[in-house]
Design an enzyme around this catalytic site. Structure first.
Site, PDB file in Angstrom:
ATOM      1  CG  ASP A  99      -2.136   0.561   1.310  1.00  0.00           C
ATOM      2  OD1 ASP A  99      -2.207   2.012   1.168  1.00  0.00           O
ATOM      3  OD2 ASP A  99      -3.393   0.057   1.126  1.00  0.00           O
TER       4      ASP A  99
ATOM      5  CB  ALA B  95      -8.245  -4.982   2.889  1.00  0.00           C
ATOM      6  CE  LYS B  96      -4.126   0.171  -1.947  1.00  0.00           C
ATOM      7  NZ  LYS B  96      -5.137   1.481  -1.070  1.00  0.00           N
ATOM      8  NE  ARG B  97      -5.555  -8.903   3.462  1.00  0.00           N
ATOM      9  CZ  ARG B  97      -5.383  -7.579   5.064  1.00  0.00           C
ATOM     10  NH1 ARG B  97      -5.011  -7.104   4.000  1.00  0.00           N
ATOM     11  NH2 ARG B  97      -5.877  -7.582   5.801  1.00  0.00           N
TER      12      ARG B  97
END
Lengths: 279, 279
Positions: A99, B95-97
């Protein structure tokens, strides 16, 4: 932990096996569901049964997060158990985070400092400032996704960006980042033929290799092109080992599967030493 | 929640503001540290003070994970509070999963089903089978990273892959995935000039826009090129609102900042309606 520590452990155990802890409550032996913390009890039993055969453990954070607070607690207990009982093994938080800088710094704190994992997997899409906060943590490793083992790897990773495929651009570019000596890379075993080219770009870094076993990659092929002078490979197996049995003998059967892989690895290490001497 | 529900809320509140909940215990008002759960208390106060001005809240999971079990518990309480007290707002797990299929399915379960977020941010690097498990969840949205607001966006996202930059390839390719109607995209406000081209590729999808405020993006520019017939934008502000004051008046000051943004948005919505009528 240093590269030399990992190398020493590989030589001692004659293994470069990483055991993936992808704990699915629908797949673990039913008798464990009666315990207070089935996820941790399962991990503990697998670790106890295989720690002399594996050099790394890779808890997959998704499988812990899927059980909410209890899962997160089990993850904390699992890494604490590894660090206390088996400090020699290399621990990998398979979290695939990444991120903007201040956010990546928070993830680095959570996994590399507070939980004290030796390493974390990170996605490269957001570039340099999303990865460097992980690389900044002293004596820890950042395992960058390069070429993954799934089908979707061909959607973007193998697309040409100028002269080179995206995953090669990721490899090359990441070498210019601060503390790049702390980088390892994910390259799937399902793409073993790519290892030859990849080793030209990153001859010295360790490569974490998923996709042997359930996903169909060949260990022999991976070694043929991937081994370097520090071995340089951590080959992960998850389901084939941890779900070898769903009976009360699950840990014993996991050990049997781990032995099979370890013996194959010992043979391949011997072959690679011979070929080095011959060369 | 549907696109129409979001659109209706935007028209009602005359706002397309998303408030980012990036809770850093070093930055929140010190008096909250005396409470039993400072992270939740902070979020709750911010939500209570701004819910009539914002259409979305975006807890950044890193900032919760950084506080271990307590942080995870605070995240669960925050989303439960939002779902119970303000069911009309759109909730985003930032969450940028993204991982192989069975792992992404676990993340989807954790965030979209168990915690019941309306959406989750996902990284595209691993391709189709890493994103489709999120898209499969009914009535939920998957917010795919396209062009992020950080400097590292230029490392890979803007690299040419054939005729188009990688982020455009991501946009184009993702449109072919199953349940692609459930896609939204992240495009940074710092790259407002790109919105014109992006809207040609994805005219109908909502875009989540970080980078206004602290990161320097212009709201006016974003609107000029980004607004569509359902507005189609959720513009996020985190630090400028939630850390407007570190005194006991923090919630009041957060509200004041949110009002400023909301009023700007109301003006821009009016302008865009006028320009639509003129056209």
């Amino acid at each position: 932990m240093t590269i030399d520590d990992i190398h020493e452990q590989i030589l001692k155990k004659q293994s470069f096996l990483s055991v993936g802890l992808d704990v699915d409550l629908n797949k673990i032996p039913p008798h464990l569901l009666q315990t207070e913390d089935p996820i941790f009890e399962f991990c503990k039993a697998i670790i106890d049964a295989t720690h002399d055969l594996a050099v790394a453990y890779k808890p997959n954070t998704a499988f812990f997060e899927a059980y909410g607070l209890k899962g997160w607690h089990a993850l904390e207990k699992t890494i604490a158990y590894l660090n206390e009982k088996h400090p020699e093994v290399f621990t990998i938080a398979d979290a695939k985070r990444g991120d903007i800088g201040n956010t990546s710094a928070m993830y680095a704190k959570a996994f590399l400092e507070d939980m004290n994992f030796d390493s974390i997997t990170v996605a490269p899409y957001m570039g340099k400032d999303s990865v460097e906060p992980f690389l900044a943590v002293h004596d820890k490793f950042t395992i960058l996704l390069a070429l993954t083992s799934n089908e979707g790897a061909f959607d973007f990773q193998t697309k040409k960006t100028g002269d080179a495929e995206l995953y090669k651009t990721v490899l090359e570019t990441s070498k210019t980042w601060k503390n790049s000596q702390n980088l390892m890379y994910v390259v799937g075993a399902t793409k073993a033929e790519y290892f030859k080219e990849i080793r030209k770009i990153i001859p010295h870094n360790f490569i974490l290799v998923p996709g042997v076993g359930a996903q169909g990659g060949s260990l022999e092929e991976v070694c043929k092109y991937g081994i370097n002078n520090k071995v340089g490979l951590l080959v992960n197996s998850s389901r084939a080992i941890i779900y070898a049995s769903t009976g009360e003998d699950f840990a014993e059967k996991a050990r049997e599967e781990a032995i099979k892989v370890q013996q194959q690895m010992a043979d391949l290490l011997l072959d690679s030493q011979i070929s080095r001497i011959v060369i």
